[in-house]
Design a protein around this motif. Structure first.
Motif, PDB file in Angstrom:
ATOM      1  N   VAL A   1     -18.185  -2.238  20.271  1.00 59.42           N
ATOM      2  CA  VAL A   1     -17.685  -3.487  21.128  1.00 59.42           C
ATOM      3  C   VAL A   1     -19.267  -3.814  21.724  1.00 59.42           C
ATOM      4  O   VAL A   1     -19.526  -3.447  22.789  1.00 59.42           O
ATOM      5  N   ILE A   2     -20.068  -4.394  20.729  1.00 55.46           N
ATOM      6  CA  ILE A   2     -21.351  -4.825  21.093  1.00 55.46           C
ATOM      7  C   ILE A   2     -21.696  -6.578  20.849  1.00 55.46           C
ATOM      8  O   ILE A   2     -20.890  -6.959  19.862  1.00 55.46           O
ATOM      9  N   ASN A   3     -22.468  -7.284  21.539  1.00 61.63           N
ATOM     10  CA  ASN A   3     -22.499  -8.598  21.261  1.00 61.63           C
ATOM     11  C   ASN A   3     -23.784  -8.775  20.125  1.00 61.63           C
ATOM     12  O   ASN A   3     -24.531  -8.035  20.160  1.00 61.63           O
ATOM     13  N   TRP A   4     -23.366  -9.250  19.050  1.00 62.94           N
ATOM     14  CA  TRP A   4     -24.306  -9.741  17.903  1.00 62.94           C
ATOM     15  C   TRP A   4     -24.965 -10.967  18.195  1.00 62.94           C
ATOM     16  O   TRP A   4     -24.319 -11.983  18.410  1.00 62.94           O
TER      17      TRP A   4
ATOM     18  N   THR B   1     -17.083 -18.355  21.357  1.00 62.53           N
ATOM     19  CA  THR B   1     -17.527 -19.571  21.150  1.00 62.53           C
ATOM     20  C   THR B   1     -18.299 -19.431  19.985  1.00 62.53           C
ATOM     21  O   THR B   1     -18.892 -18.513  19.909  1.00 62.53           O
ATOM     22  N   PRO B   2     -18.515 -20.471  19.241  1.00 63.66           N
ATOM     23  CA  PRO B   2     -19.301 -20.331  18.106  1.00 63.66           C
ATOM     24  C   PRO B   2     -20.663 -19.920  18.447  1.00 63.66           C
ATOM     25  O   PRO B   2     -21.231 -20.434  19.585  1.00 63.66           O
TER      26      PRO B   2
ATOM     27  N   TYR C   1     -20.724 -18.711  12.229  1.00 67.55           N
ATOM     28  CA  TYR C   1     -19.821 -17.826  12.644  1.00 67.55           C
ATOM     29  C   TYR C   1     -19.539 -17.757  14.146  1.00 67.55           C
ATOM     30  O   TYR C   1     -20.369 -18.402  14.981  1.00 67.55           O
ATOM     31  N   TYR C   2     -18.577 -16.938  14.817  1.00 66.88           N
ATOM     32  CA  TYR C   2     -18.233 -16.919  16.153  1.00 66.88           C
ATOM     33  C   TYR C   2     -17.963 -15.527  16.329  1.00 66.88           C
ATOM     34  O   TYR C   2     -17.350 -14.688  15.385  1.00 66.88           O
ATOM     35  N   GLN C   3     -17.718 -14.898  17.630  1.00 66.39           N
ATOM     36  CA  GLN C   3     -17.406 -13.698  17.630  1.00 66.39           C
ATOM     37  C   GLN C   3     -16.494 -13.421  18.851  1.00 66.39           C
ATOM     38  O   GLN C   3     -16.472 -14.026  19.715  1.00 66.39           O
TER      39      GLN C   3
END
Length: 355
Positions: free
Chosen positions: A235-238, A137-138, A160-162
């Motif tokens: 693989v981490i959350n920004w 999601t954005p 951005y979204y990820q």
């Protein structure tokens, strides 16, 4: 007039007045914006002022103006090393070394990059933050106030979204052609330039929240926007798009636990495949794989390094680097207080690294 300003700027650099040098080089560039030397020298002033992202931008501009300008690659490599972008730095330094083979500074910095790359590869980092779920999601555009280069409203809006493996950045620029857009992917720096004839050049160069894989990142120019896909190195959350000093990097997401939540689908097969068993079998085969030559030696080195404590790792790295790859010691007490001398096998000549 521009050359006179540049000469005064050089004198300011010698006098350690880097703010003055920056101002003078900027004025010289306004008068002569096609002089690669001015951009490379202003990059040096930025480096001295610890403004490393700006230094990379100036070095890139110097390279764009003169692709065989060795000094520009030296400036880029130096700035990227300060940003801990060792792979990007090494690529720039290797090009510079090919253009100026007699300049020992390139040799020294390349070896330093190799050392940091090895340490990064084997470092078992521990994270203090808990697992954070990822979504596609954005997300809000995070930026650091203390990192903002300009207080002016940006010409183009971006968001951005990820996903677990990538960050998708959108710059809303309508009617821009691909010829007017330049995107350069660094290890943790993104550089976007939009140069439309008759308009002020737009620069967007954030230091990213996390590291990316430049070779796997890409972009495309559409009729209403520029879409940039940044392949995550981890693989981490920004939690933001840009890096902020003092921020805690979230722990790596457990990919296996994410995968365990995959939906099941109807199947005509009577037996379901035991994926856990298959994974264990693959790992067992990898562990028991018979290797020869350099592959076996590299695996042995990795296994020893991964199971070693900090002093053993320091000893291995120091002995390997100082002996030009001919000595590998795990005893820090033995190698920590002296330089490790290497010797080539009989019939061969050893090329020593420069420090």
């Amino acid at each position: 007039m521009a050359s006179e300003l540049a000469e005064k700027a050089k004198e300011a650099i010698i006098d350690d007045d880097f703010e003055l040098a920056l101002d003078l080089y900027s004025k010289a560039i306004e008068l002569d914006p096609t002089n690669a030397d001015y951009f490379a020298d202003r990059a040096q002033a930025y480096i001295k002022l610890n403004n490393f992202t700006e230094a990379v931008a100036d070095a890139n501009k110097a390279i764009e103006l003169a692709s065989s300008f060795a000094k520009a690659y030296l400036r880029k490599g130096t700035a990227c090393m300060k940003l801990e972008e060792y792979h990007t730095a090494k690529r720039a330094l290797e090009i510079g070394a090919s253009l100026a083979p007699d300049d020992s500074r390139f040799t020294k910095l390349i070896k330093e990059c190799d050392l940091h790359i090895a340490e990064e590869f084997y470092d078992q980092r521990k994270s203090l933050a808990p697992n954070v779920p990822l979504s596609a999601t954005p997300a809000s555009v995070g930026s650091c106030k203390n990192e903002t280069i300009s207080s002016e409203k940006p010409k183009y809006r971006h968001e951005y979204y990820q996903k677990p493996e990538e960050v998708v950045l959108t710059i809303f620029a309508k009617g821009i052609t691909a010829e007017n857009v330049t995107v350069d992917f660094g290890e943790q720096i993104l550089s976007v330039t939009i140069n439309v004839p008759g308009e002020d050049t737009y620069h967007f160069q954030p230091q990213l929240f996390g590291k990316i894989l430049p070779d796997r990142s890409k972009y495309q120019v559409l009729s209403t926007k520029i879409e940039i896909h940044l392949a995550k190195a981890e693989v981490i959350n920004w939690t933001s798009l840009e890096y902020c000093k003092g921020i805690i990097v979230p722990q790596k997401i457990n990919v296996s636990s994410v995968g365990s939540r995959r939906p099941s689908y109807p199947s005509s097969k009577s037996r379901a495949k035991d994926w856990d068993k298959l994974e264990a079998q693959v790992k067992s085969e990898e562990r028991d794989e018979k290797l020869d030559g350099d592959a076996a030696l590299n695996k042995l080195f990795r296994d020893i390094y991964q199971n070693a404590d900090d002093n053993m790792r320091r000893a291995m790295t120091k002995s390997f680097v100082e002996s030009s790859g001919t000595v590998l010691s795990t005893d820090w007490k033995e190698v920590g207080s002296k330089k490790v001398e290497g010797s080539a096998p009989e019939g061969m000549v050893m090329n020593k690294w420069e420090y």
